[in-house]
Write a protein that holds these residues in place. Structure first.
Motif, short mmCIF file in Angstrom:
data_model
loop_
_atom_site.label_atom_id
_atom_site.label_comp_id
_atom_site.label_asym_id
_atom_site.label_seq_id
_atom_site.Cartn_x
_atom_site.Cartn_y
_atom_site.Cartn_z
N MET A 97 0.83 -1.20 0.00
CA MET A 97 0.00 0.00 0.00
C MET A 97 0.87 1.26 0.00
SD MET A 97 -2.84 1.27 2.79
CE MET A 97 -1.65 2.00 3.91
N ILE A 98 0.56 2.18 -0.90
CA ILE A 98 1.30 3.44 -0.96
C ILE A 98 0.70 4.42 0.04
CG2 ILE A 98 1.89 5.41 -2.42
CD1 ILE A 98 1.95 3.52 -4.78
N LEU A 99 1.55 5.06 0.81
CA LEU A 99 1.12 5.99 1.84
C LEU A 99 1.02 7.40 1.28
CD1 LEU A 99 3.49 4.56 4.57
CD2 LEU A 99 1.00 4.32 4.56
N ASN A 100 -0.11 8.06 1.56
CA ASN A 100 -0.33 9.43 1.10
C ASN A 100 0.23 10.43 2.11
OD1 ASN A 100 -1.73 8.64 -1.22
ND2 ASN A 100 -3.67 8.53 -0.11
N VAL A 101 0.97 11.40 1.60
CA VAL A 101 1.65 12.37 2.45
C VAL A 101 1.16 13.78 2.14
CG1 VAL A 101 3.89 13.33 3.13
CG2 VAL A 101 3.69 10.90 2.53
N ALA A 102 0.98 14.57 3.20
CA ALA A 102 0.70 15.99 3.07
C ALA A 102 1.88 16.75 3.65
CB ALA A 102 -0.58 16.37 3.81
N VAL A 103 2.49 17.62 2.85
CA VAL A 103 3.61 18.44 3.31
C VAL A 103 3.09 19.84 3.57
CG1 VAL A 103 5.80 19.51 2.68
CG2 VAL A 103 5.39 17.11 2.13
N ILE A 104 3.28 20.30 4.79
CA ILE A 104 2.83 21.63 5.19
C ILE A 104 4.06 22.50 5.41
CG2 ILE A 104 1.47 22.96 6.85
CD1 ILE A 104 -0.02 20.34 7.47
N GLY A 105 4.22 23.51 4.57
CA GLY A 105 5.41 24.35 4.59
C GLY A 105 6.38 23.89 3.53
N LEU A 106 6.70 24.77 2.60
CA LEU A 106 7.48 24.35 1.43
C LEU A 106 8.71 25.25 1.27
CD1 LEU A 106 6.90 22.02 -0.50
CD2 LEU A 106 6.03 23.68 -2.14
N GLY A 107 9.59 25.18 2.28
CA GLY A 107 10.80 25.98 2.24
C GLY A 107 12.03 25.13 1.97
N ASN A 108 13.13 25.41 2.69
CA ASN A 108 14.41 24.76 2.42
C ASN A 108 14.38 23.25 2.63
OD1 ASN A 108 15.71 27.12 1.68
ND2 ASN A 108 16.32 27.60 3.78
N ILE A 109 14.02 22.84 3.84
CA ILE A 109 14.11 21.41 4.16
C ILE A 109 13.03 20.61 3.43
CG2 ILE A 109 12.64 21.50 6.22
CD1 ILE A 109 15.89 19.42 5.78
N SER A 110 11.92 21.23 3.12
CA SER A 110 10.87 20.53 2.38
C SER A 110 11.24 20.34 0.92
CB SER A 110 9.55 21.30 2.46
OG SER A 110 8.98 21.17 3.72
N LEU A 111 11.92 21.35 0.33
CA LEU A 111 12.16 21.30 -1.10
C LEU A 111 13.49 21.88 -1.56
CD1 LEU A 111 11.05 20.82 -4.02
CD2 LEU A 111 10.09 23.14 -3.88
N ASN A 115 -9.68 17.72 7.41
CA ASN A 115 -10.57 16.58 7.68
C ASN A 115 -10.50 15.51 6.59
OD1 ASN A 115 -11.71 17.65 10.12
ND2 ASN A 115 -12.84 19.11 8.84
N ASN A 116 -9.56 15.62 5.68
CA ASN A 116 -9.45 14.63 4.60
C ASN A 116 -9.11 13.25 5.15
OD1 ASN A 116 -9.77 16.95 3.11
ND2 ASN A 116 -8.25 16.41 1.58
N ASN A 117 -9.78 12.24 4.62
CA ASN A 117 -9.56 10.88 5.13
C ASN A 117 -8.54 10.10 4.32
OD1 ASN A 117 -10.92 10.31 2.79
ND2 ASN A 117 -12.73 9.40 3.78
N ASP A 118 -7.83 10.79 3.41
CA ASP A 118 -6.84 10.10 2.58
C ASP A 118 -5.41 10.57 2.88
OD1 ASP A 118 -7.16 12.64 1.57
OD2 ASP A 118 -7.38 12.03 -0.53
N ILE A 119 -5.18 11.03 4.10
CA ILE A 119 -3.84 11.46 4.52
C ILE A 119 -3.30 10.45 5.53
CG2 ILE A 119 -2.42 13.25 5.59
CD1 ILE A 119 -4.58 15.27 4.78
N ASP A 120 -2.17 9.82 5.22
CA ASP A 120 -1.54 8.88 6.14
C ASP A 120 -0.45 9.54 6.99
OD1 ASP A 120 -2.88 6.40 5.23
OD2 ASP A 120 -1.85 6.85 3.35
N ASN A 150 -8.18 14.42 13.20
CA ASN A 150 -8.17 13.58 12.01
C ASN A 150 -7.56 12.22 12.36
OD1 ASN A 150 -7.66 12.31 9.51
ND2 ASN A 150 -7.45 14.27 8.47
N LYS A 151 -8.40 11.23 12.57
CA LYS A 151 -7.96 9.91 13.03
C LYS A 151 -7.26 9.11 11.94
CE LYS A 151 -9.82 10.72 17.02
NZ LYS A 151 -8.97 11.06 18.19
N ASN A 152 -7.36 9.56 10.70
CA ASN A 152 -6.72 8.83 9.60
C ASN A 152 -5.21 9.06 9.55
OD1 ASN A 152 -9.17 7.75 8.03
ND2 ASN A 152 -9.65 9.91 8.29
#
Length: 326
Positions: free
Chosen positions: A1-15, A73-78, A99-101
């Motif tokens: 199963m592929i895990l879905n990721v949400a990245v919050i903040g898109l600066g140096n360490i993120s990108l 509240n998205n249910n597709d974030i791991d 968000n329990k997901n």
């Protein structure tokens, strides 16, 4: 199963530290996700859309938003990667904690600023927190931790580190590493020996501390140097039977074992026994390997909250000390 990721903040360490698909390094979150087939970047959230095009080069179908409330509240974030300024962490957790997901939060250090401490944090999600003190994920450093724990090199005698760029900015990596390697040792005493300019209001301090590990008190020296001359991050561990040196610039862990001198038999000297190349050029891939292995119960789980409590305790000790030139 592929895990879905949400990245919050898109600066140096993120990108931005590693924003080219063709390079062989893995030094940003987006690059690490791109290189790992077990994850995909589902969402990005940042108030600034400047880097949207760069992210889409890695993940063309990523959904990009400027308001976190759209996905809270998205249910597709791991997995949530939190790489925003520290002062925003508490507010973001308040939005996402229901968000329990979400299975894990991978957070850039430190966890909170002075205003929002662990005392105000929701205990129900503590076990979901992974704080990205990146050196603790490197496999050779994890192996070194096991060697310390089994007393392979004998009892620890002294720890001496040198660093630049502020006690909170870079010094925090030392404190975190000591807490990881020595299983959150008890602090008996701290003295500030001298101080010099660091980054903004973050002073670079010379510190002497006493920490306790396996009922033995160990002197710990942290020496701050002037970053305008050069950057440095090295640490020497002295044990009964060996000296181990971690050197960031050379990306090495060197073991020198105590050996009887071949010429002067009355002397015991330290001789190079092993030099290991630390994989700092790909260091950001290891937090994701850790997350994947935790989810599949293939590795031990680090107590990052207790780890952070010990980091905070160290800094509280510092704040209580008056400047000491003796």
């Amino acid at each position: 199963m592929i895990l879905n990721v949400a990245v919050i903040g898109l600066g140096n360490i993120s990108l931005l530290y590693d924003d080219k698909k063709e390079t062989q390094t893995v030094l940003s979150h987006v690059k690490a996700l791109y290189k790992n087939k077990n994850f995909t970047l589902k969402y990005c959230v940042d108030i600034d859309t400047t880097n949207k095009i760069k992210v889409e080069e890695f993940f063309p179908t990523v959904s990009f938003y400027t308001d976190i409330s759209i996905i809270e509240n998205n249910n597709d974030i791991d997995i949530v990667v939190l790489a925003t300024p520290t002062s925003t962490h508490f507010e973001i957790f308040e939005k996402l904690k229901k968000n329990k997901n979400i299975q894990y939060f991978l957070i850039e250090k430190p966890l909170f600023d002075r205003k929002h401490t662990l005392d105000f944090f929701d205990k129900s999600i503590e076990k979901k927190l992974i704080i990205n003190y990146i050196r603790v994920f490197e496999p050779n450093i994890q192996e070194f931790q096991k060697q310390i724990d089994t007393l392979l090199f004998g009892e620890p005698q002294k720890i001496i580190g040198t660093y630049t760029k502020g006690i909170k900015n870079n010094g925090s990596h030392f404190i975190s590493l000591i807490n990881f390697l020595f299983n959150n040792p008890k602090i008996h005493d701290i003295k500030i020996l001298s101080s010099q300019k660091g980054i903004e209001n973050d002073l670079t301090l010379d510190i002497m501390a006493i920490v306790e590990y396996k009922e033995k008190q160990i002197p710990f020296y942290l020496i701050g140097l002037d970053e305008s001359k050069y950057s440095v991050f090295d640490i020497d561990f002295y044990f009964e039977k060996a000296k181990v040196r971690i050197e960031d610039t050379a990306k090495t862990l060197t073991i020198k074992k105590a050996t009887q001198d071949t010429i002067y038999s009355d002397y015991t000297t330290l001789v190079d026994t092993k030099k290991v190349l630390l994989d700092f050029d790909n260091i950001m891939k290891y937090p994701y390997e850790y997350v994947y292995n935790i989810l599949h119960k293939n590795t031990f789980q680090i107590d990052f909250v207790e780890h952070e409590r010990k980091n905070i305790e160290f800094y509280k000790h510092l704040e209580q000390k008056e400047f000491n030139n003796e």
